[in-house]
Design a protein around this motif. Structure first.
Motif, mmCIF file in Angstrom:
data_model
loop_
_atom_site.group_PDB
_atom_site.id
_atom_site.type_symbol
_atom_site.label_atom_id
_atom_site.label_comp_id
_atom_site.label_asym_id
_atom_site.label_seq_id
_atom_site.Cartn_x
_atom_site.Cartn_y
_atom_site.Cartn_z
ATOM 1 N N GLY A 79 0.975 -1.297 -0.180
ATOM 2 C CA GLY A 79 0.067 0.075 0.176
ATOM 3 C C GLY A 79 0.864 1.254 0.227
ATOM 4 O O GLY A 79 0.499 2.100 -0.683
ATOM 5 N N ARG A 80 1.979 1.346 0.900
ATOM 6 C CA ARG A 80 2.801 2.458 0.737
ATOM 7 C C ARG A 80 3.589 2.455 -0.372
ATOM 8 O O ARG A 80 3.781 3.610 -0.987
ATOM 9 C CB ARG A 80 3.782 2.221 2.117
ATOM 10 N N PHE A 81 4.021 1.307 -0.970
ATOM 11 C CA PHE A 81 4.524 1.377 -2.060
ATOM 12 C C PHE A 81 3.968 1.980 -3.224
ATOM 13 O O PHE A 81 4.141 2.811 -4.146
ATOM 14 C CB PHE A 81 5.266 0.085 -2.499
ATOM 15 N N GLY A 82 2.705 1.485 -3.406
ATOM 16 C CA GLY A 82 1.722 1.827 -4.227
ATOM 17 C C GLY A 82 1.480 3.387 -4.245
ATOM 18 O O GLY A 82 1.367 4.339 -5.280
ATOM 19 N N THR B 222 -1.473 -3.412 -10.616
ATOM 20 C CA THR B 222 -0.654 -4.464 -10.151
ATOM 21 C C THR B 222 -0.657 -4.376 -8.772
ATOM 22 O O THR B 222 -0.429 -5.605 -8.199
ATOM 23 C CB THR B 222 0.836 -4.147 -10.668
ATOM 24 N N VAL B 223 -0.371 -3.239 -8.123
ATOM 25 C CA VAL B 223 -0.332 -3.205 -6.624
ATOM 26 C C VAL B 223 -1.437 -3.825 -5.996
ATOM 27 O O VAL B 223 -1.484 -4.493 -4.871
ATOM 28 C CB VAL B 223 0.094 -1.795 -5.868
ATOM 29 N N LYS B 224 -2.786 -3.616 -6.469
ATOM 30 C CA LYS B 224 -3.890 -4.103 -5.848
ATOM 31 C C LYS B 224 -4.244 -5.497 -6.046
ATOM 32 O O LYS B 224 -4.748 -6.368 -5.110
ATOM 33 C CB LYS B 224 -5.290 -3.150 -6.450
ATOM 34 N N THR B 225 -3.581 -6.086 -7.288
ATOM 35 C CA THR B 225 -3.540 -7.468 -7.504
ATOM 36 C C THR B 225 -2.654 -8.263 -6.655
ATOM 37 O O THR B 225 -3.221 -9.418 -5.785
ATOM 38 C CB THR B 225 -3.218 -7.759 -8.923
ATOM 39 N N ILE B 226 -1.536 -7.549 -6.246
ATOM 40 C CA ILE B 226 -0.720 -8.187 -5.405
ATOM 41 C C ILE B 226 -1.280 -8.310 -3.922
ATOM 42 O O ILE B 226 -1.146 -9.138 -3.213
ATOM 43 C CB ILE B 226 0.670 -7.551 -5.285
ATOM 44 N N GLN B 227 -1.832 -7.059 -3.644
ATOM 45 C CA GLN B 227 -2.383 -6.884 -2.145
ATOM 46 C C GLN B 227 -3.613 -8.060 -2.011
ATOM 47 O O GLN B 227 -3.771 -8.736 -0.991
ATOM 48 C CB GLN B 227 -3.026 -5.732 -1.952
#
Length: 164
Positions: free
Chosen positions: A91-94, A123-128
């Motif tokens: 989340g922070r990275f995104g 991509t970030v939401k998919t990883i989360q």
């Protein structure tokens, strides 16, 4: 980078220490683009690291299910904690990644390349999402390990002594 950016005037440094304190918009653009490029590279290296960490712990937990279900449950619960921590990290990275992307899109103007808005998750939401699945699977694994633990165990010597 458009010609508009390259021809931007010098911007005053807020500290105004010296002439070296002047920054061109083009320099900011190049620096932010370099950070964005680096973060984009890191974005695709993070999931394998999460996979190795969680997969290795899951393997160890499963290997302990029969011999020591308490250890297996603790390991699975630790995987839940790790998954939630990884979700926070992503989340922070995104947010940082999107900050750079938004700045670059402003500077690129009509020449920006973006996928926003999109009906598909980032991509970030998919990883989360996958990390949430990991946390749920870890909770199920911990529950299974706890169910495998006998409620009470009596030593064999006590069982033998109580027989007539």
């Amino acid at each position: 980078m458009s010609n508009h950016i390259a021809n931007e005037p010098l911007q005053e440094n807020s500290h105004n220490h010296s002439a070296a304190g002047h920054i061109r918009i083009a320099d900011i653009y190049r620096e932010q683009y370099a950070h964005f490029r680096s973060m984009n590279d890191i974005l695709y290296k993070i999931p394998p690291l999460f996979t190795v960490a969680l997969g290795g712990l899951w393997y160890f937990a499963v290997s302990q299910l029969k011999s020591d279900p308490v250890v297996a449950a603790v390991i699975f619960l630790f995987c839940v904690i790790m998954s939630i921590a990884f979700i926070n990290i992503m989340g922070r990275f995104g947010r940082a990644f999107n900050g750079y992307l938004n700045n670059l899109n402003k500077l690129d103007g009509e020449f920006r390349v973006t996928l926003k808005p999109s009906s598909l998750p980032s991509t970030v939401k998919t990883i989360q999402l996958l990390l949430w699945v990991s946390a749920i699977v870890s909770i199920i694994g911990a529950g299974h390990a706890i169910r495998m633990q006998p409620l009470h165990s009596t030593p064999a010597s006590v069982d033998q002594a109580s027989k007539p």
